[in-house]
Scaffold this motif. Structure first.
Motif, short mmCIF file in Angstrom:
data_model
loop_
_atom_site.label_atom_id
_atom_site.label_comp_id
_atom_site.label_asym_id
_atom_site.label_seq_id
_atom_site.Cartn_x
_atom_site.Cartn_y
_atom_site.Cartn_z
N SER A 83 -4.44 10.09 -2.11
CA SER A 83 -4.80 8.63 -2.88
C SER A 83 -4.16 7.59 -2.14
O SER A 83 -3.07 7.56 -1.63
CB SER A 83 -4.44 8.63 -4.27
OG SER A 83 -5.29 9.81 -5.12
N SER B 177 -0.18 8.51 -1.56
CA SER B 177 0.40 9.51 -2.48
C SER B 177 -0.77 10.72 -2.90
O SER B 177 -1.66 10.13 -3.64
CB SER B 177 1.13 9.02 -3.68
OG SER B 177 1.47 10.15 -4.61
N LEU C 91 0.93 -1.20 0.08
CA LEU C 91 -0.04 0.21 0.12
C LEU C 91 0.84 1.21 -0.14
O LEU C 91 1.88 1.12 0.66
CB LEU C 91 -0.78 0.04 1.28
CG LEU C 91 -1.91 -1.27 1.36
CD1 LEU C 91 -2.32 -0.99 2.89
CD2 LEU C 91 -3.07 -1.25 0.52
N CYS C 92 0.47 2.16 -0.82
CA CYS C 92 1.07 3.58 -0.67
C CYS C 92 0.36 4.59 -0.81
O CYS C 92 -0.68 4.59 -1.52
CB CYS C 92 2.27 3.45 -2.06
SG CYS C 92 3.09 4.94 -2.19
N TYR D 70 -2.66 3.80 -3.02
CA TYR D 70 -2.46 2.83 -4.21
C TYR D 70 -2.10 1.36 -3.41
O TYR D 70 -1.49 1.20 -2.62
CB TYR D 70 -1.25 3.09 -4.76
CG TYR D 70 -1.26 4.54 -5.66
CD1 TYR D 70 -1.91 4.62 -6.92
CD2 TYR D 70 -0.95 5.78 -5.20
CE1 TYR D 70 -2.14 5.71 -7.49
CE2 TYR D 70 -1.02 6.79 -5.98
CZ TYR D 70 -1.68 6.81 -7.14
OH TYR D 70 -1.87 7.90 -7.97
N VAL D 71 -2.89 0.41 -4.13
CA VAL D 71 -2.79 -0.90 -3.76
C VAL D 71 -2.27 -1.61 -4.72
O VAL D 71 -2.51 -1.71 -5.99
CB VAL D 71 -4.38 -1.30 -3.52
CG1 VAL D 71 -4.30 -2.75 -2.79
CG2 VAL D 71 -5.12 -0.51 -2.33
N PHE D 72 -1.00 -2.53 -4.43
CA PHE D 72 -0.52 -3.37 -5.37
C PHE D 72 -0.83 -4.83 -4.92
O PHE D 72 -0.84 -5.18 -3.80
CB PHE D 72 1.04 -3.19 -5.11
CG PHE D 72 1.57 -1.74 -5.46
CD1 PHE D 72 1.93 -1.39 -6.89
CD2 PHE D 72 1.49 -0.88 -4.46
CE1 PHE D 72 2.07 -0.11 -7.02
CE2 PHE D 72 1.75 0.63 -4.82
CZ PHE D 72 2.36 0.92 -6.20
N LYS E 42 -1.28 -6.12 -10.06
CA LYS E 42 -2.03 -5.11 -10.60
C LYS E 42 -2.09 -3.93 -9.58
O LYS E 42 -1.59 -4.03 -8.32
CB LYS E 42 -3.57 -5.49 -10.80
CG LYS E 42 -4.09 -6.49 -11.80
CD LYS E 42 -5.32 -6.41 -11.88
CE LYS E 42 -5.56 -7.41 -13.40
NZ LYS E 42 -6.90 -7.76 -13.42
N VAL E 43 -2.42 -2.46 -10.08
CA VAL E 43 -2.44 -1.48 -8.93
C VAL E 43 -3.74 -0.82 -9.09
O VAL E 43 -4.37 -0.87 -9.82
CB VAL E 43 -1.38 -0.45 -9.75
CG1 VAL E 43 -1.48 0.78 -8.67
CG2 VAL E 43 -0.01 -0.71 -9.83
#
Length: 76
Positions: free
Chosen positions: A65, A62, A59-60, A67-69, A75-76
């Motif tokens: 938002s 930024s 998880l990130c 972002y999930v990897f 997939k992102v």
């Protein structure tokens, strides 16, 4: 609530907000939850959801938002 006895697969935090710290947690049962830790050290749920086809690996935060990897598909 994420559940009981689930494996946490990823964890991220966003310290950019001066009022509260946002924490995101992903689990092996495809769930993601975003929590807010306020200045009184109380956790409040901001968002909870489930991914259909992937397990969150990373998880990130930024630019306001999350972002999930995905673990198996990238997939992102």
């Amino acid at each position: 609530r994420l559940g009981v006895g689930l494996e946490v697969t990823c964890f991220a935090w966003d310290p950019s907000s001066p009022e509260s710290l946002h924490i995101a947690v992903g689990t092996c049962n495809h769930a993601i939850q975003v929590l807010s830790l306020n200045s009184s050290l109380q956790l409040q749920s901001v968002f909870a959801g489930r991914l259909d086809n992937t397990v969150p690996k990373a998880l990130c935060f930024s630019d306001n938002s999350l972002y999930v990897f995905g673990l198996y598909d990238g997939k992102v």
